[in-house]
Write an enzyme that holds these catalytic residues in place. Sequence first.
Site, PDB file in Angstrom:
ATOM      1  CG  ASN A   1      -3.127  11.700  11.202  1.00  0.00           C
ATOM      2  OD1 ASN A   1      -4.415  11.078  11.028  1.00  0.00           O
ATOM      3  ND2 ASN A   1      -2.743  12.481  10.509  1.00  0.00           N
TER       4      ASN A   1
ATOM      5  CB  CYS B   1      -1.944  14.503   5.761  1.00  0.00           C
ATOM      6  SG  CYS B   1      -3.391  15.678   6.913  1.00  0.00           S
TER       7      CYS B   1
ATOM      8  CD  GLU C   1     -12.466  15.968   5.628  1.00  0.00           C
ATOM      9  OE1 GLU C   1     -11.162  16.124   6.298  1.00  0.00           O
ATOM     10  OE2 GLU C   1     -13.204  14.908   5.944  1.00  0.00           O
TER      11      GLU C   1
ATOM     12  CD  GLU D   1      -9.555  16.153   3.110  1.00  0.00           C
ATOM     13  OE1 GLU D   1      -8.175  16.688   2.884  1.00  0.00           O
ATOM     14  OE2 GLU D   1     -10.483  17.145   2.902  1.00  0.00           O
TER      15      GLU D   1
HETATM   16  P1  NAD Z   1      -4.569   4.015   5.426  1.00  0.00           P
HETATM   17  O1  NAD Z   1      -4.753   4.515   4.133  1.00  0.00           O
HETATM   18  O2  NAD Z   1      -3.710   2.845   5.686  1.00  0.00           O
HETATM   19  O3  NAD Z   1      -6.030   3.749   6.339  1.00  0.00           O
HETATM   20  C1  NAD Z   1      -7.045   4.714   6.443  1.00  0.00           C
HETATM   21  C2  NAD Z   1      -8.338   4.042   6.708  1.00  0.00           C
HETATM   22  O4  NAD Z   1      -8.600   3.164   5.627  1.00  0.00           O
HETATM   23  C3  NAD Z   1      -8.240   3.232   7.867  1.00  0.00           C
HETATM   24  O5  NAD Z   1      -9.179   3.314   8.395  1.00  0.00           O
HETATM   25  C4  NAD Z   1      -8.074   1.988   7.294  1.00  0.00           C
HETATM   26  O6  NAD Z   1      -8.834   0.772   8.143  1.00  0.00           O
HETATM   27  C5  NAD Z   1      -8.957   2.068   6.034  1.00  0.00           C
HETATM   28  N1  NAD Z   1      -8.651   1.101   5.050  1.00  0.00           N
HETATM   29  C6  NAD Z   1      -7.515   0.391   4.741  1.00  0.00           C
HETATM   30  N2  NAD Z   1      -7.783  -0.404   3.541  1.00  0.00           N
HETATM   31  C7  NAD Z   1      -9.150  -0.029   3.026  1.00  0.00           C
HETATM   32  C8  NAD Z   1      -9.699  -0.458   2.065  1.00  0.00           C
HETATM   33  N3  NAD Z   1      -9.308  -1.401   1.092  1.00  0.00           N
HETATM   34  N4  NAD Z   1     -11.063   0.011   1.784  1.00  0.00           N
HETATM   35  C9  NAD Z   1     -11.556   0.685   2.830  1.00  0.00           C
HETATM   36  N5  NAD Z   1     -10.898   1.159   3.809  1.00  0.00           N
HETATM   37  C10 NAD Z   1      -9.731   0.937   3.850  1.00  0.00           C
HETATM   38  O7  NAD Z   1      -3.885   5.467   6.175  1.00  0.00           O
HETATM   39  P2  NAD Z   1      -3.428   5.410   7.638  1.00  0.00           P
HETATM   40  O8  NAD Z   1      -2.038   4.852   7.970  1.00  0.00           O
HETATM   41  O9  NAD Z   1      -4.372   5.200   8.641  1.00  0.00           O
HETATM   42  O10 NAD Z   1      -2.998   7.160   7.788  1.00  0.00           O
HETATM   43  C11 NAD Z   1      -1.901   7.639   7.287  1.00  0.00           C
HETATM   44  C12 NAD Z   1      -2.118   8.120   6.184  1.00  0.00           C
HETATM   45  O11 NAD Z   1      -3.335   9.107   5.999  1.00  0.00           O
HETATM   46  C13 NAD Z   1      -1.054   9.058   5.570  1.00  0.00           C
HETATM   47  O12 NAD Z   1      -0.813   8.834   4.405  1.00  0.00           O
HETATM   48  C14 NAD Z   1      -1.613  10.596   5.891  1.00  0.00           C
HETATM   49  O13 NAD Z   1      -0.974  11.611   4.995  1.00  0.00           O
HETATM   50  C15 NAD Z   1      -2.981  10.401   5.606  1.00  0.00           C
HETATM   51  N6  NAD Z   1      -3.760  11.583   6.138  1.00  0.00           N
HETATM   52  C16 NAD Z   1      -4.568  12.414   5.628  1.00  0.00           C
HETATM   53  C17 NAD Z   1      -5.195  13.488   5.990  1.00  0.00           C
HETATM   54  C18 NAD Z   1      -6.002  14.440   5.185  1.00  0.00           C
HETATM   55  O14 NAD Z   1      -6.788  15.380   5.611  1.00  0.00           O
HETATM   56  N7  NAD Z   1      -5.326  14.698   4.111  1.00  0.00           N
HETATM   57  C19 NAD Z   1      -5.284  13.456   7.287  1.00  0.00           C
HETATM   58  C20 NAD Z   1      -4.869  12.502   8.027  1.00  0.00           C
HETATM   59  C21 NAD Z   1      -3.954  11.316   7.575  1.00  0.00           C
END
Ligand code: NAD
Length: 467
Positions: free
Chosen positions: A130, A261, A441, A227
Site C-alpha cells: 500500500n 493499515c 517506526e 507493523e
Molecule cells: P501480506 O501479509 O500478505 O504481505 C506482506 C509482505 O509479506 C509481502 O511482501 C509478502 O510477499 C510477504 N510475505 C508473504 N508471506 C510471507 C512469508 N511466509 N514469509 C515472509 N514474507 C511473506 O500483507 P499485504 O496484503 O501485502 O498488506 C496488507 C496488510 O498489511 C494489511 O493487513 C495492512 O493492515 C498491513 N499493513 C500494515 C502497516 C503498518 O505499518 N502497521 C502498513 C501497511 C500495511
Amino acid sequence: LKSPAASPVLRLLVLMVPCGSEEVDEAIKSAHGAYLKWRKMAGMERARVMLEAARIIRERREKIAKLEVINNGKTITEALVDIDIAWQCIEYYAGMAGTLAGQHVQLPGGAFAYTRREPLGVCVGIGAWNYPFQIASWKSAPALACGNAMVFKPSPMTPVTAVILAEIYKEAGVPDGLFCVVQGGAETGTLLCHHPMVAKVSFTGSVPTGKKVMEMSAKGVKQVTLELGGKSPLLIFKDCELENAVKGALMANFLTQGQVCCNGTRVFVQREIMPQFLEEVVKRTKVIPLGDPMLDGTRMGALISKPQLEKVLGFVNQAKKEGARVLCGGEPFVPSDPKLKGGYFMSPCVLDNCRDDMTCVKEEIFGPVMSVLPFDTEEEVIRRANNTTFGLASGVFTRDISRAHRVAADLEAGTCFINNYNISPVEVPFGGYKNSGFGRENGQVTIEYYSQLKTVVVEMGDVESLF
Ligand code: NAD
C-alpha cells in the site's frame, strides 16, 4: 541485483522473477560486505550520503510519484505526499546518524565503563503493497543511519519503486550492496527470515503473515519489528466541530482507496449528532472524484488487484446480509475513459445500522468502506472501541480538552489522533499495540530498534582475584 540498466522493459521483466535461495544468499552476503565498510564510517559521513539520497529523491519526486501511481494505483496527489514523507524520513535519520552515542559510567577505584551504540548487521525489510516507496524508506533510513545494511523485499504486487530507492542510495554513495532489493512473495520472504546472517527482520503486512515471520525469526533469535493490520476506532463526540470531524472521518477511511493499515474504519458517533454527521459524510463521499489516478483532480484511484476488489465488495455484501444499510457506494465503478476500463475501481462506501458483532465492524476490510456506529456515553464507547484484538491507531474528535486526553489515555492503540486523523510526521513514533504488532517506526525511539548497546568495562588498578 543483477538488473541490466540498459533496457527499462528488460529491467521490469527481471523485477517479476522471484528470487530463489541463490539470489537471496547473494544479496545477504553482498549486504554484509557493504555493512563491514558502512559501519566503520563516522556517523557524520553516513549522514552526508543519506542527505544526498534525500536530495535526489526530492529532486525527482514527480517522476518517482508517477511510477508509484503505476506501481500501486493510488492518486498522484497522494503519491507525491508519500515521496515527500520518504525523503523527509531519510533526512530525519541522517540528522540522527551523527548523534548516536553511549554513556560514561564512573565505577569505584577509578574504574569506569562506557556504552557504545552499535549496529545490528544485516537487517531484512519486508513490505506491504500500500505504501511501497514509503515503507522501503521508513525501514531503510533508521537502519542505515545506525550503520546497518538492509535487504528489502517489496510486495510482489508493487515491485518497482523499491528498486528506484536502491538506485538512488547507490548514486548517493552508499557502498555497493548496502541496500539490496530482492523480489518475490512468501517463498522469498521465508528464505530471508531463515537466513543465518540476518540479524533483524522488520515486517509490514497482515497479522497472519506477521505471526509466521515472528516464528521463523524466533528460530534464529533474530530481532523483529512487526507493523501489522488494524481496525481502528474513531470516536466523534457531540461537542466536536462537526465539519472537522466529517473531514477527519473521510481522511480516516478513504486515503489510498481505503487500503491503509491505521484507518479509522469503526466510526463511533454520539447519537445526538448522528443525523447531521451521516448527512454531511454521505454528501461528501458521493462527490469524491474517482478515476484516472494520474490526474491532479482525482482523489481516489484503483484498488490493488481484482481479488482485493472482490474481497472488499464481498465485505459490503456480507454487511448487507447482517443488517447494515449502504448509504452510498460499495459498487464496482467503471470510469468513462476507455483506457481505465480494466481498472479495479470501487465507489467509496458508507455503512450505517452497524453493530459491534458484524463482520464489517470486526475484521480489517482494507478497502474504502466506513462503518458508522452510534454511542451514548464516554465509558461505553471506550469499552467498545477497545473490544478488538487490533490496536494500531485511534482518534477522537471533541472540543473538551480534558475528555480528549482522558480518552487518548484509555484507548488501547499505538497512536491516538486528537481532532485529526491519519497524519504521519516522521518525527513521531508509529506502531501497534496488541495484534497490530510491536516495535516502532519513525521518531527517535526507532534508533533503539536498529542498534544494540555494548558495555565496555575498564579497570584502572590491579585485578582483585578470589582465586
Ligand atoms: P501480506 O501479509 O500478505 O504481505 C506482506 C509482505 O509479506 C509481502 O511482501 C509478502 O510477499 C510477504 N510475505 C508473504 N508471506 C510471507 C512469508 N511466509 N514469509 C515472509 N514474507 C511473506 O500483507 P499485504 O496484503 O501485502 O498488506 C496488507 C496488510 O498489511 C494489511 O493487513 C495492512 O493492515 C498491513 N499493513 C500494515 C502497516 C503498518 O505499518 N502497521 C502498513 C501497511 C500495511
